[in-house]
Write a protein that holds these residues in place. Structure first.
Motif, PDB file in Angstrom:
ATOM      1  N   GLU A  67       5.528  20.657 -13.167  1.00 31.29           N
ATOM      2  CA  GLU A  67       6.939  20.647 -12.776  1.00 31.29           C
ATOM      3  C   GLU A  67       7.306  19.311 -12.124  1.00 31.29           C
ATOM      4  O   GLU A  67       8.372  18.755 -12.397  1.00 31.29           O
ATOM      5  N   ARG A  68       6.408  18.812 -11.262  1.00 25.75           N
ATOM      6  CA  ARG A  68       6.673  17.516 -10.631  1.00 25.75           C
ATOM      7  C   ARG A  68       6.718  16.408 -11.682  1.00 25.75           C
ATOM      8  O   ARG A  68       7.592  15.536 -11.647  1.00 25.75           O
ATOM      9  N   GLN A  69       5.755  16.449 -12.621  1.00 25.62           N
ATOM     10  CA  GLN A  69       5.743  15.434 -13.670  1.00 25.62           C
ATOM     11  C   GLN A  69       6.974  15.530 -14.551  1.00 25.62           C
ATOM     12  O   GLN A  69       7.574  14.516 -14.907  1.00 25.62           O
ATOM     13  N   LEU A  70       7.364  16.778 -14.889  1.00 24.62           N
ATOM     14  CA  LEU A  70       8.560  16.963 -15.715  1.00 24.62           C
ATOM     15  C   LEU A  70       9.810  16.505 -14.989  1.00 24.62           C
ATOM     16  O   LEU A  70      10.711  15.908 -15.579  1.00 24.62           O
ATOM     17  N   SER A  71       9.868  16.799 -13.688  1.00 23.82           N
ATOM     18  CA  SER A  71      11.021  16.370 -12.900  1.00 23.82           C
ATOM     19  C   SER A  71      11.116  14.849 -12.859  1.00 23.82           C
ATOM     20  O   SER A  71      12.190  14.269 -13.059  1.00 23.82           O
ATOM     21  N   THR A  72       9.951  14.208 -12.622  1.00 25.19           N
ATOM     22  CA  THR A  72       9.932  12.743 -12.616  1.00 25.19           C
ATOM     23  C   THR A  72      10.301  12.187 -13.980  1.00 25.19           C
ATOM     24  O   THR A  72      11.113  11.258 -14.095  1.00 25.19           O
ATOM     25  N   SER A  73       9.721  12.791 -15.028  1.00 28.29           N
ATOM     26  CA  SER A  73      10.022  12.339 -16.387  1.00 28.29           C
ATOM     27  C   SER A  73      11.483  12.554 -16.725  1.00 28.29           C
ATOM     28  O   SER A  73      12.126  11.717 -17.364  1.00 28.29           O
ATOM     29  N   TYR A  74      12.031  13.694 -16.261  1.00 18.76           N
ATOM     30  CA  TYR A  74      13.447  13.989 -16.529  1.00 18.76           C
ATOM     31  C   TYR A  74      14.358  12.963 -15.876  1.00 18.76           C
ATOM     32  O   TYR A  74      15.307  12.473 -16.487  1.00 18.76           O
ATOM     33  N   GLU A  78      13.517   9.913 -15.018  1.00 22.20           N
ATOM     34  CA  GLU A  78      13.360   8.638 -15.713  1.00 22.20           C
ATOM     35  C   GLU A  78      14.109   8.644 -17.037  1.00 22.20           C
ATOM     36  O   GLU A  78      14.812   7.680 -17.369  1.00 22.20           O
ATOM     37  N   ASN A  79      13.976   9.745 -17.784  1.00 15.57           N
ATOM     38  CA  ASN A  79      14.675   9.836 -19.070  1.00 15.57           C
ATOM     39  C   ASN A  79      16.183   9.863 -18.872  1.00 15.57           C
ATOM     40  O   ASN A  79      16.937   9.298 -19.676  1.00 15.57           O
ATOM     41  N   GLU A  80      16.610  10.545 -17.794  1.00  9.43           N
ATOM     42  CA  GLU A  80      18.049  10.593 -17.514  1.00  9.43           C
ATOM     43  C   GLU A  80      18.583   9.191 -17.221  1.00  9.43           C
ATOM     44  O   GLU A  80      19.658   8.810 -17.691  1.00  9.43           O
ATOM     45  N   PHE A  81      17.796   8.426 -16.456  1.00 10.66           N
ATOM     46  CA  PHE A  81      18.199   7.048 -16.173  1.00 10.66           C
ATOM     47  C   PHE A  81      18.246   6.229 -17.459  1.00 10.66           C
ATOM     48  O   PHE A  81      19.186   5.466 -17.693  1.00 10.66           O
ATOM     49  N   ILE A  82      17.199   6.412 -18.310  1.00 13.71           N
ATOM     50  CA  ILE A  82      17.157   5.666 -19.577  1.00 13.71           C
ATOM     51  C   ILE A  82      18.325   6.059 -20.461  1.00 13.71           C
ATOM     52  O   ILE A  82      18.993   5.204 -21.069  1.00 13.71           O
ATOM     53  N   ILE A  83      18.611   7.366 -20.522  1.00  9.99           N
ATOM     54  CA  ILE A  83      19.725   7.842 -21.354  1.00  9.99           C
ATOM     55  C   ILE A  83      21.050   7.317 -20.828  1.00  9.99           C
ATOM     56  O   ILE A  83      21.910   6.864 -21.598  1.00  9.99           O
ATOM     57  N   ASP A  84      21.221   7.369 -19.491  1.00  6.71           N
ATOM     58  CA  ASP A  84      22.458   6.849 -18.908  1.00  6.71           C
ATOM     59  C   ASP A  84      22.630   5.369 -19.220  1.00  6.71           C
ATOM     60  O   ASP A  84      23.739   4.908 -19.514  1.00  6.71           O
ATOM     61  N   LYS A  85      21.509   4.631 -19.139  1.00 11.42           N
ATOM     62  CA  LYS A  85      21.579   3.202 -19.430  1.00 11.42           C
ATOM     63  C   LYS A  85      21.924   2.969 -20.899  1.00 11.42           C
ATOM     64  O   LYS A  85      22.736   2.106 -21.230  1.00 11.42           O
ATOM     65  N   LYS A  86      21.289   3.765 -21.790  1.00 14.78           N
ATOM     66  CA  LYS A  86      21.586   3.622 -23.207  1.00 14.78           C
ATOM     67  C   LYS A  86      23.042   3.963 -23.508  1.00 14.78           C
ATOM     68  O   LYS A  86      23.704   3.293 -24.314  1.00 14.78           O
TER      69      LYS A  86
END
Length: 287
Positions: free
Chosen positions: A90-97, A99-107
């Protein structure tokens, strides 16, 4: 008087009869007692066997219970490990989420920058938000578009050429210059290999005769270059879409920092010509 000895002594006969009855009674009492003893013995043996069987069964059940307890303990340990791994995941998924959210927002942000507000999907290096600016309007006079009185002083407002570098294309928000021919020099946000340009006019005007018609596009490597290189001659179609993109042919390697737009004529308006938006697209050669 003759007496029978039996009459004189009756007791022996009675005694014999009495002993016979007592014998039989004693025999049956002994027999019944023996049978009862045997029955009691057999009953005791039966209960002992049943008790022993219950003991054996109880022992087997206890063994099974011990086995089940060990299994439950093992499963509990496994569940604890699974819970620890779940929390870790859950911690890894939260961190990954995140990070992915930041990447998606940037994209998305980058895509919106590229997509702009005008639905052509090409980044505009001439736009004000990209660092573009109008550096001059050679031999071109801005048209007087407004007249107002402020504190009893008459004020005349000239059309601003930088409006052609802004995303908004509201009616009247254009660069108007006198006559039918004019030039605008634009410094791009970066030095690029120019691949296309876009000219835009609006359809909301009742009279669209002020729209540019034929125009040249020149490229300059720097501001002080004396001999601009022509990149193409194009025609804006009044019957086409409001924004029209024109490809630059033959410019694969040379980069330019300055672009000059040279309007040759319009669609019949002799008084002035309006440019609503001009964009420049290409490949960046600088990091």
């Amino acid at each position: 008087m003759d007496l029978d000895p039996v009459d004189i002594c009756p007791k022996p006969a009675v005694y014999r009869r009495s002993n016979s009855r007592e014998y039989h009674l004693c025999f049956w009492a002994t027999f019944i007692t023996t049978i009862l003893t045997i029955l009691f013995f057999l009953t005791g043996v039966y209960y002992d066997v049943v008790s022993f069987k219950d003991f054996i069964e109880t022992g087997a059940t206890y063994t099974e219970l011990r086995s089940i307890r060990y299994e439950l303990k093992y499963l509990k340990n496994k569940l604890n490990k699974i819970e620890i791994n779940r929390k870790k995941c859950e911690r890894q998924l939260s961190t990954s989420y995140l990070e992915n959210e930041f990447i998606i927002d940037k994209k998305i942000s980058d895509a919106l920058d590229v997509y702009d507000s005008d639905k052509i999907g090409l980044y505009d290096y001439a736009a004000l938000y990209a660092g573009g600016s109008v550096i001059s309007t050679p031999n071109t006079s801005p048209y007087l578009v407004e007249h107002a009185t402020i504190f009893l002083i008459n004020m005349n407002f000239l059309s601003d050429p930088k409006s052609i570098l802004q995303p908004t294309t509201l009616p009247g928000n254009c660069f108007a210059f006198d006559g039918t021919e004019g030039r605008v020099r634009i410094k791009l946000g970066r030095k690029i290999e120019i691949k296309a340009v876009t000219m835009e006019h609006i359809r909301l005007d009742v009279d669209r005769s002020s729209a540019p018609r034929e125009f040249h596009v020149y490229g300059l490597a720097h501001q002080n270059e004396e001999t601009p290189e022509i990149l193409g001659t194009f025609t804006y179609q009044l019957t086409g879409r409001p924004y029209q993109t024109f490809q630059i042919i033959g410019n694969d390697t040379k980069a330019f920092e300055i672009v000059e737009l040279h309007i040759l004529n319009n669609y019949g308006k002799d008084e002035y010509t309006c440019i609503y938006r001009f964009r420049v697209h290409g490949n960046c050669t600088e990091n």
